[in-house]
Design an enzyme around this catalytic site. Structure first.
Site, PDB file in Angstrom:
ATOM      1  CG  LEU A  12      13.456  -7.235  -8.689  1.00 50.25           C
ATOM      2  CD1 LEU A  12      13.002  -5.889  -8.403  1.00 50.25           C
ATOM      3  CD2 LEU A  12      13.700  -8.098  -9.842  1.00 50.25           C
ATOM      4  N   GLY A  47      12.948   4.051 -15.839  1.00 48.79           N
ATOM      5  CA  GLY A  47      13.076   4.782 -14.277  1.00 48.79           C
ATOM      6  C   GLY A  47      12.936   6.703 -14.060  1.00 48.79           C
ATOM      7  CG  ASP A  61     -13.244  10.581  12.367  1.00 51.45           C
ATOM      8  OD1 ASP A  61     -14.978  10.312  12.170  1.00 51.45           O
ATOM      9  OD2 ASP A  61     -13.043  10.134  11.331  1.00 51.45           O
ATOM     10  CD  GLU A 101       9.995   4.928  -6.141  1.00 48.18           C
ATOM     11  OE1 GLU A 101      11.591   4.880  -6.085  1.00 48.18           O
ATOM     12  OE2 GLU A 101       9.885   5.803  -6.862  1.00 48.18           O
ATOM     13  CG  ASP A 120     -17.737   9.363   7.193  1.00 49.18           C
ATOM     14  OD1 ASP A 120     -18.026   7.430   7.053  1.00 49.18           O
ATOM     15  OD2 ASP A 120     -18.520   9.399   8.126  1.00 49.18           O
ATOM     16  NE  ARG A 176      12.019   2.679   6.650  1.00 49.19           N
ATOM     17  CZ  ARG A 176      11.835   3.618   5.922  1.00 49.19           C
ATOM     18  NH1 ARG A 176      11.242   4.603   6.336  1.00 49.19           N
ATOM     19  NH2 ARG A 176      12.707   3.659   5.096  1.00 49.19           N
ATOM     20  CE  LYS A 189      18.752   8.292 -12.331  1.00 51.47           C
ATOM     21  NZ  LYS A 189      18.049   7.978 -13.054  1.00 51.47           N
TER      22      LYS A 189
HETATM   23  P1  ADP Z   1      16.134   4.421 -10.658  1.00 49.95           P
HETATM   24  O1  ADP Z   1      15.919   5.966 -10.311  1.00 49.95           O
HETATM   25  O2  ADP Z   1      14.086   4.373 -10.702  1.00 49.95           O
HETATM   26  O3  ADP Z   1      16.505   3.235  -9.787  1.00 49.95           O
HETATM   27  P2  ADP Z   1      16.740   3.647 -12.971  1.00 49.95           P
HETATM   28  O4  ADP Z   1      15.822   3.097 -14.449  1.00 49.95           O
HETATM   29  O5  ADP Z   1      18.190   4.583 -13.281  1.00 49.95           O
HETATM   30  O6  ADP Z   1      15.746   4.555 -11.907  1.00 49.95           O
HETATM   31  O7  ADP Z   1      16.740   2.753 -12.269  1.00 49.95           O
HETATM   32  C1  ADP Z   1      16.097   0.992 -12.417  1.00 49.95           C
HETATM   33  C2  ADP Z   1      16.715   0.109 -13.483  1.00 49.95           C
HETATM   34  O8  ADP Z   1      17.571  -0.479 -12.503  1.00 49.95           O
HETATM   35  C3  ADP Z   1      15.402  -1.050 -13.064  1.00 49.95           C
HETATM   36  O9  ADP Z   1      14.765  -0.398 -14.341  1.00 49.95           O
HETATM   37  C4  ADP Z   1      15.952  -2.263 -13.259  1.00 49.95           C
HETATM   38  O10 ADP Z   1      15.611  -2.103 -14.933  1.00 49.95           O
HETATM   39  C5  ADP Z   1      17.583  -1.426 -12.790  1.00 49.95           C
HETATM   40  N1  ADP Z   1      17.796  -2.723 -11.946  1.00 49.95           N
HETATM   41  C6  ADP Z   1      18.924  -3.284 -12.265  1.00 49.95           C
HETATM   42  N2  ADP Z   1      19.117  -4.624 -10.879  1.00 49.95           N
HETATM   43  C7  ADP Z   1      18.071  -3.544  -9.828  1.00 49.95           C
HETATM   44  C8  ADP Z   1      17.353  -4.329  -9.239  1.00 49.95           C
HETATM   45  N3  ADP Z   1      18.036  -5.248  -7.931  1.00 49.95           N
HETATM   46  N4  ADP Z   1      16.095  -3.799  -8.627  1.00 49.95           N
HETATM   47  C9  ADP Z   1      15.435  -3.114  -9.342  1.00 49.95           C
HETATM   48  N5  ADP Z   1      16.433  -2.780 -10.565  1.00 49.95           N
HETATM   49  C10 ADP Z   1      17.344  -3.175 -10.970  1.00 49.95           C
HETATM   50  N1  RBF Z   2      12.398   8.014   0.216  1.00 51.13           N
HETATM   51  C1  RBF Z   2      12.089   8.399   0.895  1.00 51.13           C
HETATM   52  O1  RBF Z   2      12.242  10.039   1.101  1.00 51.13           O
HETATM   53  N2  RBF Z   2      11.287   8.125   2.607  1.00 51.13           N
HETATM   54  C2  RBF Z   2      11.319   7.128   2.588  1.00 51.13           C
HETATM   55  O2  RBF Z   2      10.852   6.764   3.673  1.00 51.13           O
HETATM   56  C3  RBF Z   2      11.734   5.757   2.044  1.00 51.13           C
HETATM   57  N3  RBF Z   2      12.075   4.973   1.799  1.00 51.13           N
HETATM   58  C4  RBF Z   2      12.513   3.579   0.548  1.00 51.13           C
HETATM   59  C5  RBF Z   2      12.027   2.225   1.237  1.00 51.13           C
HETATM   60  C6  RBF Z   2      12.677   0.889   0.119  1.00 51.13           C
HETATM   61  C7  RBF Z   2      12.726   0.330   0.536  1.00 51.13           C
HETATM   62  C8  RBF Z   2      13.422   1.847  -0.809  1.00 51.13           C
HETATM   63  C9  RBF Z   2      13.636   1.324  -2.422  1.00 51.13           C
HETATM   64  C10 RBF Z   2      12.763   3.786  -1.471  1.00 51.13           C
HETATM   65  C11 RBF Z   2      12.935   4.708  -0.369  1.00 51.13           C
HETATM   66  N4  RBF Z   2      12.958   6.052  -0.267  1.00 51.13           N
HETATM   67  C12 RBF Z   2      12.443   6.577   0.610  1.00 51.13           C
HETATM   68  C13 RBF Z   2      13.201   6.342  -1.700  1.00 51.13           C
HETATM   69  C14 RBF Z   2      12.266   6.924  -2.745  1.00 51.13           C
HETATM   70  O3  RBF Z   2      11.394   5.741  -3.286  1.00 51.13           O
HETATM   71  C15 RBF Z   2      13.255   7.508  -3.549  1.00 51.13           C
HETATM   72  O4  RBF Z   2      13.265   8.675  -3.747  1.00 51.13           O
HETATM   73  C16 RBF Z   2      12.337   6.967  -5.118  1.00 51.13           C
HETATM   74  O5  RBF Z   2      13.612   5.914  -5.174  1.00 51.13           O
HETATM   75  C17 RBF Z   2      13.550   8.422  -6.287  1.00 51.13           C
HETATM   76  O6  RBF Z   2      12.862   7.232  -7.108  1.00 51.13           O
HETATM   77 MG    MG Z   3     -12.749  11.848   9.195  1.00 57.24          MG
END
Ligand code: ADP
Ligand code: RBF
Ligand code: MG
Length: 395
Positions: free
Chosen positions: A319, A252, A21, A316, A23, A341, A258
């Site tokens: 690191l 976040g 297909d 999201e 579109d 994936r 959490k």
């Molecule tokens: P989330 O539930 O999306 O993880 P949080 O605000 O609770 O959100 O935590 C994410 C935060 O953690 C980031 O904004 C960053 O400041 C900090 N952080 C610490 N280590 C890492 C990492 N390895 N990768 C990404 N964020 C990190």
């Molecule tokens: N959540 C899912 O429900 N399905 C996924 O396949 C999935 N893959 C993820 C892969 C990576 C590398 C990361 C960092 C998170 C993934 N998550 C996935 C988690 C999802 O992003 C999660 O609900 C949020 O991080 C909540 O803040």
């Molecule tokens: Mg179509």
């Protein structure tokens, strides 16, 4: 005994041709259609509602026009609307982008001599205009059929039966790739195997009659249908045309830290909604620069955060480095270089966490390959490492 790929992934059925297909499957037409409808409806003081896109996806232009006249109570006939919208759209044909994986799929099948047909509800002239903007496409199809060349468009099976006939193959020797529900129905009514690639988010539950539902063309496994496998996967990763995105890390709002114990440095989805809509949800990886710290390996998910039931896609990045503090508000830049994936649903948090850690390991390993490691030095990541240009410090 050897463990081969085909044992891990059983062959569903052997086919020798593919009917595509256009579109929503090969082309991101919906984006342009939405833009045009937004402009057009505003002239009537009406607002285009993207959530009602399912009313037009996969329909012939006249059917789509009828749905719009009805939904928005427009004071004109279906024919008039269809003509006006078609005129507006015809200026835009070359602005319609190929969907991720479309060029790759066409090149792959063509390269292996697999006969291909294009079967679209769109009128033949529009099909020709649209594909002429994509080098190599027209020559790749031995058969092209438009909705105006059959008595009834999809969901009638006619267009697919005619495509198989013109390919000189039995319908049972073909595989259809389709994004729309009417298209899947047409394919099944024709007795053909159908892989559905829904173009609208969170719709896969509607596609129960399809033989397989995939998230994007990147996830198509031709070997499941007895066709030659893609050979571009490397150590569990698919190289993609790199893309770049950046902005401040926002507070976040996920369950990452959490609940999963995996922190993700969220970027505001708002600024990048259009950008993100061009990329299938799923897991990607690449390099991440934090303005004051350095460049790190990174794996990330793009998707609809299931925890907060977002309507926007979220981005999201995790690191792959141990930080001992938060870095909210800091400038982050990403070079996204590969795909791992599709986003998936997991039966338990434990299995999700395990999978994310596996994604992380795959990314760490892959980013050592020259193919990916070279982007560590990408100018986009270097440029703001020491603040803005006016305040740059010696490296
Ligand atoms: P989330 O539930 O999306 O993880 P949080 O605000 O609770 O959100 O935590 C994410 C935060 O953690 C980031 O904004 C960053 O400041 C900090 N952080 C610490 N280590 C890492 C990492 N390895 N990768 C990404 N964020 C990190
Ligand atoms: N959540 C899912 O429900 N399905 C996924 O396949 C999935 N893959 C993820 C892969 C990576 C590398 C990361 C960092 C998170 C993934 N998550 C996935 C988690 C999802 O992003 C999660 O609900 C949020 O991080 C909540 O803040
Ligand atoms: Mg179509």
């Amino acid at each position: 005994m050897f463990i081969t790929k085909s044992m891990a992934m059983p062959i569903r059925k052997l086919v020798s041709c593919v009917i595509l297909d256009l579109d929503g499957t090969l082309l991101n037409t919906d984006g342009i259609v939405s833009d045009v409808l937004r402009v057009y409806l505003s002239k009537f003081g009406k607002q285009w509602d993207g959530r009602r896109a399912h009313r037009i996806v996969g329909k012939t232009p006249l059917e789509a026009a009828a749905a719009i006249v009805e939904d928005y109570g427009l004071p004109l006939s279906t024919d008039e609307l269809s003509t006006e919208i078609t005129t507006m759209l015809s200026d835009q044909w070359c602005n319609i982008k190929a969907l991720p994986g479309a060029n790759r799929l066409i090149k792959h099948l063509k390269g292996h001599g697999v006969p291909m047909a294009l079967a679209s509800n769109s009128p033949r002239v529009n099909i020709e205009a649209k594909i002429s903007c994509h080098p190599g496409w027209k020559e790749s199809f031995s058969v092209i059929i438009g909705g105006d060349e059959v008595k009834a468009g999809k969901p009638s099976p006619e267009i697919f039966l005619e495509a198989a006939k013109r390919l000189n193959l039995e319908p049972s020797n073909c595989l259809i790739v389709e994004d729309s529900l009417p298209g899947v129905m047409a394919g099944k009514a024709a007795g053909i195997e159908v892989v559905a690639v829904p173009s609208l988010p969170k719709q896969s539950h509607l596609y129960t009659s399809a033989d397989e539902v995939i998230n994007s063309l990147l996830d198509l496994r031709p070997e499941m249908w007895g066709l030659p496998p893609f050979e571009d996967w490397i150590e569990g990763t698919l190289p993609i045309e790199p893309w770049y995105i950046g902005g401040p890390v926002i507070k976040g709002f996920g369950r990452g830290s959490k609940v999963l114990g995996i922190p993700t440095a969220n970027l505001s989805a708002e600024g990048y909604a259009e950008f993100l809509s061009e990329h299938p949800s799923g897991v990607y990886f690449g390099w991440c620069q934090l303005s004051t710290r350095g460049v790190y390996k990174m794996v990330m998910s793009i998707g609809w955060n299931p925890y907060f039931n977002n309507t926007e896609k979220t981005i999201e990045p995790w690191l792959l480095h141990d930080f001992d503090e938060d870095f909210y508000g800091e400038e982050l830049r990403l070079a996204i270089v590969g795909y791992i994936r599709a986003e998936a649903n997991f039966p338990s948090l434990e299995s999700l966490i395990e999978k994310i850690h596996e994604d992380g390991k795959i990314s760490e390993r892959a980013l050592e390959l020259p193919l990916y490691s070279k982007y560590r030095d990408d100018p986009y990541l270097k440029s703001s490492l020491h603040g803005d240009k006016n305040h740059s410090q010696p490296v």
